[in-house]
Design a protein around this motif. Structure first.
Motif: not given
Length: 114
Positions: A36-56
């Motif tokens: 419940r603490s994993v969100f796209a805005e908390n993981i970055f790929l090459d300095g950019k946050p992941l797409d908000k529609n990323t599924h984990f």
């Protein structure tokens, strides 16, 4: 479930190239994480946050998070932050360069491990 002894951190990251620029990224932690603490805005790929529609995706043990993203690069930089363990411990911010392996390299590594 593993106890975290008051520390929660990412042990390592691995990435595998799939097709059409898609990569599969696994981040492995020292103990179970709270999904419940994993969100796209908390993981970055090459300095950019992941797409908000990323599924984990998470393993049964709870110490791995997997996601898919697009990157044509052979090396990527992964940063993760603000993720909590099941015990509520906030993780140490994680920065890691990662070589993106192709599927053949990953399969040959699996054979060595087995």
């Amino acid at each position: 479930m593993q106890k975290n002894d008051g520390e929660f951190f990412a042990r390592f990251v691995r990435a595998e190239r799939l097709e059409n620029g898609l990569i599969c990224v696994d981040i492995v932690f020292n103990c179970g994480l709270d999904p419940r603490s994993v969100f796209a805005e908390n993981i970055f790929l090459d300095g950019k946050p992941l797409d908000k529609n990323t599924h984990f995706f998470f393993n049964k043990r709870g110490n791995l998070v997997r996601f898919f993203a697009f990157s044509p690069k052979e090396r990527v930089l992964i940063r993760a932050e603000k993720i909590k363990s099941f015990d509520g411990v906030l993780m140490k911010t994680f920065f890691s360069p990662c070589v993106v392996k192709n599927q053949e390299q990953s399969k040959s590594n699996e054979k060595i491990v087995q």
